[in-house]
Design an enzyme around this catalytic site. Structure first.
Site, PDB file in Angstrom:
ATOM      1  N   ASP A  39      34.430  42.055  41.792  1.00  0.00           N
ATOM      2  CA  ASP A  39      35.071  42.395  40.519  1.00  0.00           C
ATOM      3  C   ASP A  39      34.070  42.345  39.376  1.00  0.00           C
ATOM      4  O   ASP A  39      34.137  41.473  38.498  1.00  0.00           O
ATOM      5  CB  ASP A  39      36.244  41.433  40.249  1.00  0.00           C
ATOM      6  N   ASP A  92      40.931  48.233  46.434  1.00  0.00           N
ATOM      7  CA  ASP A  92      42.170  47.485  46.174  1.00  0.00           C
ATOM      8  C   ASP A  92      42.972  48.194  45.089  1.00  0.00           C
ATOM      9  O   ASP A  92      43.199  47.655  44.015  1.00  0.00           O
ATOM     10  CB  ASP A  92      41.784  46.057  45.762  1.00  0.00           C
ATOM     11  N   ARG A  93      43.433  49.403  45.399  1.00  0.00           N
ATOM     12  CA  ARG A  93      44.076  50.250  44.395  1.00  0.00           C
ATOM     13  C   ARG A  93      45.545  49.874  44.158  1.00  0.00           C
ATOM     14  O   ARG A  93      46.134  50.246  43.165  1.00  0.00           O
ATOM     15  CB  ARG A  93      43.937  51.709  44.837  1.00  0.00           C
ATOM     16  N   LYS A  94      46.135  49.168  45.101  1.00  0.00           N
ATOM     17  CA  LYS A  94      47.559  48.788  44.999  1.00  0.00           C
ATOM     18  C   LYS A  94      48.442  49.976  44.617  1.00  0.00           C
ATOM     19  O   LYS A  94      49.189  49.944  43.630  1.00  0.00           O
ATOM     20  CB  LYS A  94      47.759  47.620  44.022  1.00  0.00           C
ATOM     21  N   ALA A  96      51.511  52.294  44.349  1.00  0.00           N
ATOM     22  CA  ALA A  96      52.907  51.847  44.279  1.00  0.00           C
ATOM     23  C   ALA A  96      53.878  52.968  43.908  1.00  0.00           C
ATOM     24  O   ALA A  96      55.038  52.718  43.640  1.00  0.00           O
ATOM     25  CB  ALA A  96      53.043  50.711  43.265  1.00  0.00           C
ATOM     26  N   ILE A  98      55.578  57.095  44.378  1.00  0.00           N
ATOM     27  CA  ILE A  98      56.178  57.869  45.468  1.00  0.00           C
ATOM     28  C   ILE A  98      55.056  58.491  46.306  1.00  0.00           C
ATOM     29  O   ILE A  98      53.913  58.609  45.843  1.00  0.00           O
ATOM     30  CB  ILE A  98      57.133  58.959  44.917  1.00  0.00           C
ATOM     31  N   TYR A 221      44.772  28.917  44.064  1.00  0.00           N
ATOM     32  CA  TYR A 221      43.779  28.875  45.133  1.00  0.00           C
ATOM     33  C   TYR A 221      44.129  27.871  46.214  1.00  0.00           C
ATOM     34  O   TYR A 221      44.696  26.813  45.952  1.00  0.00           O
ATOM     35  CB  TYR A 221      42.398  28.497  44.571  1.00  0.00           C
TER      36      TYR A 221
HETATM   37  O1  S5P Z   1      48.006  38.584  45.433  1.00  0.00           O
HETATM   38  C1  S5P Z   1      46.873  38.977  45.255  1.00  0.00           C
HETATM   39  C2  S5P Z   1      46.402  40.177  45.796  1.00  0.00           C
HETATM   40  C3  S5P Z   1      45.082  40.546  45.587  1.00  0.00           C
HETATM   41  S1  S5P Z   1      44.506  41.948  46.419  1.00  0.00           S
HETATM   42  N1  S5P Z   1      45.993  38.214  44.519  1.00  0.00           N
HETATM   43  C4  S5P Z   1      44.695  38.599  44.291  1.00  0.00           C
HETATM   44  O2  S5P Z   1      43.958  37.847  43.634  1.00  0.00           O
HETATM   45  N2  S5P Z   1      44.219  39.795  44.801  1.00  0.00           N
HETATM   46  C5  S5P Z   1      42.844  40.259  44.544  1.00  0.00           C
HETATM   47  O3  S5P Z   1      41.923  39.309  45.067  1.00  0.00           O
HETATM   48  C6  S5P Z   1      42.485  40.404  43.063  1.00  0.00           C
HETATM   49  O4  S5P Z   1      42.700  41.738  42.664  1.00  0.00           O
HETATM   50  C7  S5P Z   1      41.014  39.992  42.997  1.00  0.00           C
HETATM   51  O5  S5P Z   1      40.193  41.123  43.162  1.00  0.00           O
HETATM   52  C8  S5P Z   1      40.814  39.065  44.184  1.00  0.00           C
HETATM   53  C9  S5P Z   1      40.776  37.577  43.874  1.00  0.00           C
HETATM   54  O6  S5P Z   1      39.698  37.252  43.066  1.00  0.00           O
HETATM   55  P1  S5P Z   1      39.234  35.722  42.794  1.00  0.00           P
HETATM   56  O7  S5P Z   1      38.149  35.870  41.780  1.00  0.00           O
HETATM   57  O8  S5P Z   1      40.415  34.966  42.273  1.00  0.00           O
HETATM   58  O9  S5P Z   1      38.748  35.182  44.110  1.00  0.00           O
END
Ligand code: S5P
Length: 265
Positions: A39, A92-94, A96, A98, A221
């Site tokens: 990111d 990771d475009r998600k 959503a 149609i 986390y």
């Molecule tokens: O529920 C989610 C789904 C995703 S894909 N929670 C998330 O954090 N993510 C992705 O995981 C989010 O878009 C980011 O790129 C990564 C987590 O980043 P971090 O810095 O917290 O480890």
């Protein structure tokens, strides 16, 4: 070297999609279940990060629409760096919307269909989003895999247990779905998703950090080893690596923790 089937057991045998096998094979080669959440907003920094940690991670997760200096040419450098390190490209475009709109959104400025091996999708609009995404890959003669969001790591999200169950039904019915996104901050939630998903689909989990402190803006986390032991097949790590003062060492630690947990499992 260990054979993938030895490390992955039933998961290797039951996951039929070629990209699932590509990921699992590559994880064994690198002894790492780490997906790098890259990111960062600049191409130079992305290329630099890949060069530093590429040998400890198995896939590169991007948010192409957060890149300030995006041009297709510049993005080619990220693709090249990833391929040089044998990283699966995961946007990771998600999606959503149609199905028809998701299909066109796979093209456009970022032309995700032409370079991504895997993408994420929400199931909120129903299962046709999956066919829309697959049709876009089909249109450029490529094959890709979809990870459906069954759970999220952010606090107070609206993905209820029932929503997760329906999501798994969509995923089970679609040959394009290689797995689910699960909540890496909760071993109990991962175990519950694992029980529903069966061995034929992977679970990839964000929300993991070795220092498992509170994330910013509602991120939660858990420990990567706990996530893998609970049934996660890939730990998605962003800040834990790119936010560390020594990303290479950090990536190595995540790789070791995740690989060890897989062998224990
Ligand atoms: O529920 C989610 C789904 C995703 S894909 N929670 C998330 O954090 N993510 C992705 O995981 C989010 O878009 C980011 O790129 C990564 C987590 O980043 P971090 O810095 O917290 O480890």
């Amino acid at each position: 070297m260990m054979q993938p089937e030895e490390a992955w057991g039933a998961r290797w045998r039951a996951c039929a999609h070629p990209l699932a096998h590509q990921y699992m094979g590559s994880a064994v080669q690198k002894q790492s279940l780490v997906v790098l959440a890259a990111d960062l907003p600049r191409v130079d920094d992305l290329v630099d990060l890949i060069a530093r940690v590429g040998s400890h991670v198995t896939a590169l997760k991007t948010h192409v629409d957060m890149v300030d200096d995006f041009t297709m040419d510049e993005w080619g450098r990220v693709i090249e760096a990833a391929r040089a390190h044998d990283l699966m490209l995961f946007e990771d475009r998600k999606f959503a919307d149609i199905g028809r709109v998701a299909q066109t959104q796979m093209g456009g400025l970022y032309d995700i269909r032409s370079w991504a091996d895997a993408v994420t999708a929400h199931s909120v609009s129903g299962p046709d989003v999956l066919d829309g995404i697959a049709a876009a890959w089909d249109g450029v003669q490529r094959i890709g895999g979809i990870l459906l969001l069954a759970q999220m790591s952010s606090r107070d999200n609206l993905l209820s247990e029932e929503y997760g169950n329906r999501t798994v039904e969509f995923g089970t019915a679609s040959p394009h779905v290689i797995g689910y996104i699960g909540n890496g901050s909760s071993p109990a939630e991962i175990e519950s998703l694992r029980a529903k998903a069966g061995d034929g689909r992977m679970i990839w989990t964000p929300g993991v950090n070795l220092s498992a402190a509170e994330g910013v803006l509602g991120q939660r986390y858990g420990h990567p080893s706990d996530a893998v032991r609970a049934g996660s097949d890939a730990v998605i790590v962003g800040s834990g690596i790119h936010g560390d003062e020594n990303p290479e060492e950090a990536a190595r630690s995540y790789a070791e923790a995740s690989w060890k947990a897989l062998l224990e499992r």
